[in-house]
Write an enzyme that holds these catalytic residues in place. Structure first.
Site, PDB file in Angstrom:
ATOM      1  N   ASP A   9      71.664  38.191  16.841  1.00 11.14           N
ATOM      2  CA  ASP A   9      71.830  37.720  15.472  1.00 11.14           C
ATOM      3  C   ASP A   9      72.701  38.675  14.676  1.00 11.14           C
ATOM      4  O   ASP A   9      72.259  39.353  13.754  1.00 11.14           O
ATOM      5  CB  ASP A   9      70.463  37.536  14.813  1.00 11.14           C
ATOM      6  CG  ASP A   9      69.673  36.425  15.486  1.00 11.14           C
ATOM      7  OD1 ASP A   9      70.305  35.477  15.980  1.00 11.14           O
ATOM      8  OD2 ASP A   9      68.438  36.517  15.514  1.00 11.14           O
ATOM      9  N   LYS A  31      69.917  34.042  22.278  1.00  8.08           N
ATOM     10  CA  LYS A  31      69.538  33.323  21.058  1.00  8.08           C
ATOM     11  C   LYS A  31      70.536  33.660  19.969  1.00  8.08           C
ATOM     12  O   LYS A  31      70.799  34.831  19.681  1.00  8.08           O
ATOM     13  CB  LYS A  31      68.137  33.703  20.593  1.00  8.08           C
ATOM     14  CG  LYS A  31      67.691  32.894  19.362  1.00  8.08           C
ATOM     15  CD  LYS A  31      66.409  33.429  18.773  1.00  8.08           C
ATOM     16  CE  LYS A  31      66.613  34.577  17.828  1.00  8.08           C
ATOM     17  NZ  LYS A  31      67.091  34.151  16.474  1.00  8.08           N
ATOM     18  N   ASP A  58      69.234  28.842  17.161  1.00  3.83           N
ATOM     19  CA  ASP A  58      68.062  28.971  16.296  1.00  3.83           C
ATOM     20  C   ASP A  58      68.476  28.798  14.835  1.00  3.83           C
ATOM     21  O   ASP A  58      68.588  29.768  14.088  1.00  3.83           O
ATOM     22  CB  ASP A  58      67.421  30.349  16.523  1.00  3.83           C
ATOM     23  CG  ASP A  58      66.130  30.529  15.752  1.00  3.83           C
ATOM     24  OD1 ASP A  58      65.505  29.513  15.399  1.00  3.83           O
ATOM     25  OD2 ASP A  58      65.746  31.688  15.512  1.00  3.83           O
ATOM     26  N   LYS A  60      66.838  26.494  12.702  1.00  2.93           N
ATOM     27  CA  LYS A  60      65.670  26.110  11.899  1.00  2.93           C
ATOM     28  C   LYS A  60      66.012  25.018  10.889  1.00  2.93           C
ATOM     29  O   LYS A  60      65.761  25.152   9.682  1.00  2.93           O
ATOM     30  CB  LYS A  60      65.080  27.335  11.202  1.00  2.93           C
ATOM     31  CG  LYS A  60      64.611  28.433  12.164  1.00  2.93           C
ATOM     32  CD  LYS A  60      63.968  29.578  11.394  1.00  2.93           C
ATOM     33  CE  LYS A  60      63.469  30.674  12.334  1.00  2.93           C
ATOM     34  NZ  LYS A  60      64.568  31.410  12.985  1.00  2.93           N
ATOM     35  N   HIS A  62      65.939  21.979   8.467  1.00  2.00           N
ATOM     36  CA  HIS A  62      64.840  21.486   7.633  1.00  2.00           C
ATOM     37  C   HIS A  62      65.440  20.724   6.458  1.00  2.00           C
ATOM     38  O   HIS A  62      65.959  21.317   5.515  1.00  2.00           O
ATOM     39  CB  HIS A  62      64.002  22.666   7.146  1.00  2.00           C
ATOM     40  CG  HIS A  62      62.740  22.265   6.459  1.00  2.00           C
ATOM     41  ND1 HIS A  62      61.769  23.169   6.112  1.00  2.00           N
ATOM     42  CD2 HIS A  62      62.262  21.058   6.050  1.00  2.00           C
ATOM     43  CE1 HIS A  62      60.751  22.545   5.530  1.00  2.00           C
ATOM     44  NE2 HIS A  62      61.043  21.264   5.469  1.00  2.00           N
ATOM     45  N   ASP A  63      65.380  19.383   6.527  1.00  2.00           N
ATOM     46  CA  ASP A  63      65.944  18.542   5.475  1.00  2.00           C
ATOM     47  C   ASP A  63      65.358  17.150   5.660  1.00  2.00           C
ATOM     48  O   ASP A  63      64.451  16.956   6.470  1.00  2.00           O
ATOM     49  CB  ASP A  63      67.483  18.535   5.560  1.00  2.00           C
ATOM     50  CG  ASP A  63      68.138  18.392   4.188  1.00  2.00           C
ATOM     51  OD1 ASP A  63      67.772  17.437   3.470  1.00  2.00           O
ATOM     52  OD2 ASP A  63      69.008  19.205   3.851  1.00  2.00           O
ATOM     53  N   THR A 114      57.209  34.645  12.196  1.00  4.80           N
ATOM     54  CA  THR A 114      56.498  35.845  12.655  1.00  4.80           C
ATOM     55  C   THR A 114      56.487  36.956  11.606  1.00  4.80           C
ATOM     56  O   THR A 114      55.799  37.962  11.785  1.00  4.80           O
ATOM     57  CB  THR A 114      57.108  36.379  13.963  1.00  4.80           C
ATOM     58  OG1 THR A 114      58.513  36.600  13.773  1.00  4.80           O
ATOM     59  CG2 THR A 114      56.907  35.384  15.100  1.00  4.80           C
ATOM     60  N   GLY A 203      64.832  40.884  20.119  1.00  2.00           N
ATOM     61  CA  GLY A 203      66.075  41.216  19.442  1.00  2.00           C
ATOM     62  C   GLY A 203      66.296  42.698  19.323  1.00  2.00           C
ATOM     63  O   GLY A 203      66.822  43.356  20.218  1.00  2.00           O
ATOM     64  N   ARG A 204      65.866  43.285  18.209  1.00  2.00           N
ATOM     65  CA  ARG A 204      66.200  44.669  17.882  1.00  2.00           C
ATOM     66  C   ARG A 204      65.781  45.703  18.918  1.00  2.00           C
ATOM     67  O   ARG A 204      66.510  46.696  19.093  1.00  2.00           O
ATOM     68  CB  ARG A 204      65.637  45.005  16.494  1.00  2.00           C
ATOM     69  CG  ARG A 204      66.481  44.408  15.368  1.00  2.00           C
ATOM     70  CD  ARG A 204      65.785  44.470  14.031  1.00  2.00           C
ATOM     71  NE  ARG A 204      64.730  43.467  13.933  1.00  2.00           N
ATOM     72  CZ  ARG A 204      64.025  43.237  12.824  1.00  2.00           C
ATOM     73  NH1 ARG A 204      64.258  43.948  11.736  1.00  2.00           N
ATOM     74  NH2 ARG A 204      63.099  42.293  12.810  1.00  2.00           N
TER      75      ARG A 204
END
Length: 223
Positions: A9, A31, A58, A60, A62-63, A114, A203-204
């Site tokens: 990301d 991802k 990813d 997400k 939403h609508d 999360t 990720g990190r």
């Protein structure tokens, strides 16, 4: 199948490419989140797909159902292996997203981020513990016909019991003894896998490591 996906990301495409090159032997997919997509768009996704790893997009979504369906259809040429929508969008939106997705794309619904805990949920008007809300949203997603959900490692065992055939994606994972950063319900990748996760997103702990390839290899060896 290697269940480990690395979260790349970053808005910097060159850095994302370098990271993908470093971790490619040790992960099962990449991802790409909203930050990456906002900076690099479809061309960036295509560049990452050239590594030959499955792409988890990813976003997400939403609508309203019609808008989400059209967005999913617009993303179809990118052929993501996994695509996220928000479970909170409701049954009609979830069903519309799945209907618009190409056959090879798994549509999974994000339940509770999360980075949230019970106190955060209470501020949004959702009472009780996070697990209860995750299970409600997972039941909604299952009934809407999507492939699975995104949940934290703290809830994945309960979701697996309720949805044995579900495709369960677990982000926010942290190796034993690692920094939790902004994750409020983290578990280790091994614990999430043992609890029933289908895909593990890290990720990190990988991308922020001095040697990302070594960090990915060490996590992969625990699985």
């Amino acid at each position: 199948m290697n269940p480990l996906y690395v979260a790349l990301d970053s808005p910097d495409l060159a850095r994302a490419i370098d990271l993908a090159e470093a971790v490619r032997p040790h992960v099962g997919g990449v991802k790409l989140g909203l930050e990456f997509f906002a900076a690099n768009g479809p061309a960036g996704v295509r560049a990452m797909a050239e590594f030959g790893l499955p792409v988890f997009l990813d976003l997400k979504l939403h609508d309203i159902p019609n808008t989400v369906a059209k967005a999913v259809a617009a993303l179809a040429p990118l052929a993501p292996a996994i695509l996220t929508v928000h479970a909170g969008g409701g049954r009609a939106m979830l069903a519309a997203a799945k209907a618009a997705a190409p056959p090879g794309t798994r549509v999974v619904a994000v339940t509770v981020l999360t980075s949230l805990d019970a106190a955060d949920l209470a501020e949004t008007g959702v009472g009780g513990e996070a697990e209860a809300h995750v299970l409600r949203l997972a039941a909604l997603a299952r009934n809407a016909g999507v492939d699975g959900v995104v949940c934290s490692g703290a809830e994945v065992a309960a979701v697996r019991r309720a949805w044995p055939e579900g495709y369960l994606v677990v982000p926010g994972l942290r190796p034993e003894g690692g920094a939790t950063d902004d994750q409020k319900r983290p578990v280790t990748p091994r614990a999430a896998l043992d609890a029933g996760a289908s895909v593990l997103v890290v990720g990190r702990p990988i991308t922020g490591a001095e040697d990302p390839g070594k960090a990915a290899r060490e996590i992969a060896m625990t699985l």
